[in-house]
Design an enzyme around this catalytic site. Structure first.
Site, PDB file in Angstrom:
ATOM      1  N   GLY A 114       0.836  -1.008   0.208  1.00 61.37           N
ATOM      2  CA  GLY A 114       0.343   0.031  -0.039  1.00 61.37           C
ATOM      3  C   GLY A 114       0.967   1.444  -0.152  1.00 61.37           C
ATOM      4  O   GLY A 114       0.543   2.395  -0.045  1.00 61.37           O
ATOM      5  N   GLU A 138      -4.944  -3.601   3.894  1.00 62.03           N
ATOM      6  CA  GLU A 138      -6.110  -3.361   3.507  1.00 62.03           C
ATOM      7  C   GLU A 138      -5.030  -3.191   1.807  1.00 62.03           C
ATOM      8  O   GLU A 138      -6.001  -3.419   0.900  1.00 62.03           O
ATOM      9  CB  GLU A 138      -6.859  -2.514   3.570  1.00 62.03           C
ATOM     10  N   ASP A 139      -3.944  -2.673   1.654  1.00 70.92           N
ATOM     11  CA  ASP A 139      -3.097  -2.762   0.494  1.00 70.92           C
ATOM     12  C   ASP A 139      -3.167  -4.197  -0.634  1.00 70.92           C
ATOM     13  O   ASP A 139      -4.118  -4.760  -1.344  1.00 70.92           O
ATOM     14  CB  ASP A 139      -2.043  -2.511   0.037  1.00 70.92           C
ATOM     15  N   PHE A 140      -2.780  -5.201   0.041  1.00 71.34           N
ATOM     16  CA  PHE A 140      -3.083  -6.893   0.079  1.00 71.34           C
ATOM     17  C   PHE A 140      -4.893  -7.472  -1.208  1.00 71.34           C
ATOM     18  O   PHE A 140      -5.001  -7.667  -1.201  1.00 71.34           O
ATOM     19  CB  PHE A 140      -2.846  -7.965   0.666  1.00 71.34           C
TER      20      PHE A 140
END
Length: 353
Positions: free
Chosen positions: A167, A192-194
């Site tokens: 992210g 949250e990026d994954f």
């Protein structure tokens, strides 16, 4: 500024908490990009945050750049970064949403490169983290890590189309994120990026890596801060993929060298020590070649510094990984303390009385 018409607009979300000695110059690079259609949306943690003064100063210095700031965030989950970005995300007017961490510098042509990578079948473009040239030993340690062990896993994962998105810096299509429930849907995860990238892939879109790395240039650079980051990422990987407990150590030079040397000694009767030293030497040299390729220019340190940094990184892997297994809690920059659960979700850690 490029005078081209018809380029897709990009809304750039910049979550900010606190300041460091490089923050002003890092943020200023985003006001000087060679791209004709973007807006800067600064996400300030709270009214008293000192980063607000820097943002206001830059907005006055570059009035021709679309920029605004949002203070306080919106509570949608336990992830402080997602909470901080929510008002800016909801106000973003362009289809392409970029999330960019505060410690990054931006080259003039990087945004153009990322948008060009966003072809018709691509739903998310991310950058491989790397570091700017700095003269201290902790910065050498960071550059060696991101240019060897991290780059090796990141590039191989991208080649095999394995989700490896960080992210730190990425662009995504807003309507795809909305189909997944919006950014608030990822507030229960610390990574949250994954999970945003996973949502993009699950909907049939490609995820691609930009040819330009994400240039980290934080004013805070110490061995302790670097190891804390590596420890936090190890905790996140373990929580998201429990099988990593068994497989990740085997991807490291020290553990793989022991296993391979024992096997060769058993099968062929060769000296364990000789096999192990040959293995480590080859790994060391190949890592140096990879680092030179990623750097794409002269390194800001000598070979002796590389040897020390490489050895320190390789020998610290197992202690850091063990610590990540034993303590699944993560302390955020805002002071929040969170505990990871299997599957990547997080809950607030219970404070000890």
């Amino acid at each position: 500024m490029v005078a081209e018409n018809g380029v897709p607009g990009v809304s750039i979300l910049k979550p900010l908490v606190g300041v460091d000695s490089n923050l002003f110059s890092n943020l200023e690079t985003f006001f000087n990009m060679n791209y004709s259609k973007y807006e800067l949306l600064f996400c300030i943690h709270e009214e008293s945050d000192p980063s607000l003064m820097l943002v206001k100063s830059l907005m006055q210095k570059y009035p021709h750049i679309e920029a605004q700031y949002f203070i306080g965030g919106k509570q949608v989950g336990v992830n402080p970064k997602v909470n901080n970005m929510m008002p800016a995300y909801q106000a973003a007017k362009y289809e392409l949403i970029m999330v960019s961490d505060s410690g990054l510098r931006m080259k003039e042509d990087t945004l153009t490169d990322m948008v060009n990578t966003m072809t018709e079948n691509v739903g998310l473009v991310h950058q491989m983290p790397f570091t700017c040239d700095r003269k201290t030993f902790p910065s050498t340690l960071e550059k060696v890590y991101f240019g060897t062990a991290f780059a090796r896993i990141y590039l191989v994962s991208d080649l095999l189309r394995i989700n490896c998105t960080t992210g730190m810096s990425f662009i995504s299509r807003k309507h795809v994120i909305e189909e997944a429930g919006g950014m608030q849907e990822f507030g229960e995860y610390l990574s949250e990026d994954f999970f945003m990238a996973k949502a993009v892939i699950d909907r049939g879109w490609r995820v691609k890596i930009s040819s330009e790395p994400a240039w980290q240039n934080s004013g805070v650079c110490s061995i302790a801060s670097f190891q804390n980051r590596v420890l936090r990422w190890a905790k996140l990987r373990i929580a998201m993929h429990p099988l990593i407990i068994f497989f990740e150590p085997m991807s490291e030079s020290v553990v793989m060298g022991v296993a391979a040397s024992l096997a060769i000694m058993r099968l062929f009767g060769w000296s364990f020590l000789v096999c192990y030293l040959v293995h480590m030497l080859n790994w060391f040299l190949l890592d140096y070649i990879l680092l030179k390729i990623v750097q794409n220019g002269p390194l800001p340190f000598g070979k002796f510094d590389y040897i020390i940094a490489w050895l320190m990184r390789e020998l610290s892997v197992i202690p850091i990984f063990t610590q990540a297994l034993l303590d699944p809690t993560i302390k955020w920059r805002t002071g929040a303390e969170l505990r990871l659960r299997w599957g990547g979700k997080a809950v607030e850690a219970q404070t000890k009385k």
